[in-house]
Scaffold this motif. Structure first.
Motif, PDB file in Angstrom:
ATOM      1  N   ARG A 186       0.692  -1.250  -0.037  1.00  0.00           N
ATOM      2  CA  ARG A 186      -0.105  -0.018  -0.249  1.00  0.00           C
ATOM      3  C   ARG A 186       1.023   1.377   0.306  1.00  0.00           C
ATOM      4  O   ARG A 186       2.121   1.038   0.323  1.00  0.00           O
ATOM      5  N   GLN A 199      -4.697   0.985  -5.042  1.00  0.00           N
ATOM      6  CA  GLN A 199      -5.683   1.835  -4.609  1.00  0.00           C
ATOM      7  C   GLN A 199      -6.974   1.768  -5.585  1.00  0.00           C
ATOM      8  O   GLN A 199      -6.743   1.213  -6.530  1.00  0.00           O
ATOM      9  N   GLY A 256      -5.796  -2.258   4.528  1.00  0.00           N
ATOM     10  CA  GLY A 256      -5.100  -1.808   3.321  1.00  0.00           C
ATOM     11  C   GLY A 256      -3.893  -2.759   2.886  1.00  0.00           C
ATOM     12  O   GLY A 256      -3.823  -3.194   1.659  1.00  0.00           O
ATOM     13  N   ASP A 257      -3.417  -3.373   3.826  1.00  0.00           N
ATOM     14  CA  ASP A 257      -2.219  -4.184   3.457  1.00  0.00           C
ATOM     15  C   ASP A 257      -3.006  -5.824   3.128  1.00  0.00           C
ATOM     16  O   ASP A 257      -2.596  -6.270   2.072  1.00  0.00           O
TER      17      ASP A 257
END
Ligand code: GDP
Ligand code: MG
Length: 286
Positions: free
Chosen positions: A11, A62, A99-100
């Motif tokens: 990320r 993203q 996110g990871d």
């Protein structure tokens, strides 16, 4: 020789570009504390005894929001074709979270070996590093997990060895003195952008792009593009102080790249909605 490509995923802001620079032993990709610093795929080449390891530094994963981030995400998707492995970069300084896991899901579904680099372990307590390693280990079935600091170089040699071991026998894809696939123009533009990012805040960094206009023997001309007049005022600064400082910081690095002294002429221009200008994005290689 052993040679091949390894993609670097993670990320935004976990230190992917810093890690690529560390693995290649020199500055290839620009770095900042702002997300979305890396807008296009950049190849960094690490040459060693009997191997050539080519690392693909990627924009962070993203959800696309506009043509710029859409282009960036497409770059990421393409970069996973024909790689011998992926380095999944995590930051030990932050919570390993959604996110990871989002990136991990993609990476572990690729059918290539995944090496986890738990980055930014500098100045962290061993107990904290150990618990972050345990969390990282639960992300998927990885080949190896390396705690590293791209900043201090800790653990980088071992990680490099691990990645080289993934490479098959193959040709040299780049000549030994070529460190990246970026053109000199693009490298100069990136160096100027790095300094501009460091000196601006909030929405301004995302609105900046740089185009190298001309490289002459003693003069390099580049334009810093922004989207609005007020952004231009910020980047120019009072009495030109900000753009001057960008030039002061960028020039020595450009001279190092070119191997000669130069004058750096920077101009700030307003280009409304450049982030939506497909032709410009194409030209900038994004
Ligand atoms: P990217 O977005 O994943 O490419 O991240 P960058 O390489 O641009 O780095 C993001 C920020 O993290 C920058 O401010 C770097 O200086 C910082 N950083 C990267 N690696 C390390 C590290 O090993 N230790 C520390 N303390 N900071 C790091
Ligand atoms: Mg980056």
């Amino acid at each position: 020789m052993k040679s091949g490509f390894v993609a670097v995923a993670g990320r935004p802001n976990v230190g992917k570009s810093t890690l690529v620079n560390a693995l290649c032993g020199g500055k290839i990709a620009i770095v900042s504390d702002k997300p979305q610093t890396t807008r296009r795929r950049i190849l960094g080449v690490a040459n060693g005894e009997g191997y050539q390891l080519v690392l693909a530094d990627l924009p962070g994963f993203q959800r696309p929001r506009d043509p710029l981030t859409e282009h960036m995400q497409r770059t990421v998707d393409h970069a996973f074709q024909d790689v011998e492995g992926v380095v999944l970069v995590l930051s030990a300084r932050e919570r390993i979270g959604a996110g990871d896991r989002f990136v991990a899901q993609r990476v572990f579904s690729l059918d290539v070996p995944v090496v986890i680099a738990l980055n930014k372990v500098d100045r962290l307590k061993p107990g904290h590093i150990a618990s972050q390693m345990a969390t990282a280990a639960r992300l998927g079935s990885f080949l190896a997990l390396h705690p590293v600091s791209a900043k201090t170089g800790d653990g980088i040699a071992a990680l490099r060895e691990e990645l080289v071991a993934l490479l098959p026998e193959g040709p040299a894809y780049f000549s030994p003195e070529q460190r990246t696939d970026l053109s000199v123009e693009a490298q100069i533009a990136e160096l100027v952008r790095e300094k501009a990012l460091a000196l601006t805040r909030e929405e301004v960094p995302h609105a900046i792009t740089v185009e190298t206009e001309e490289i002459e023997d003693r003069v390099v001309r580049a334009s810093v593009l922004v989207e609005t007049d007020s952004q231009k005022q910020i980047v120019v600064g009072k009495g030109g102080s900000v753009i001057k400082q960008i030039g002061v910081r960028a020039r020595p690095e450009i001279e190092l790249l070119l191997g000669r002294k130069i004058f750096l002429e920077l101009q700030v221009k307003v280009r409304p909605r450049w982030r939506r200008d497909e032709a410009l994005l194409e030209r900038l290689g994004i």
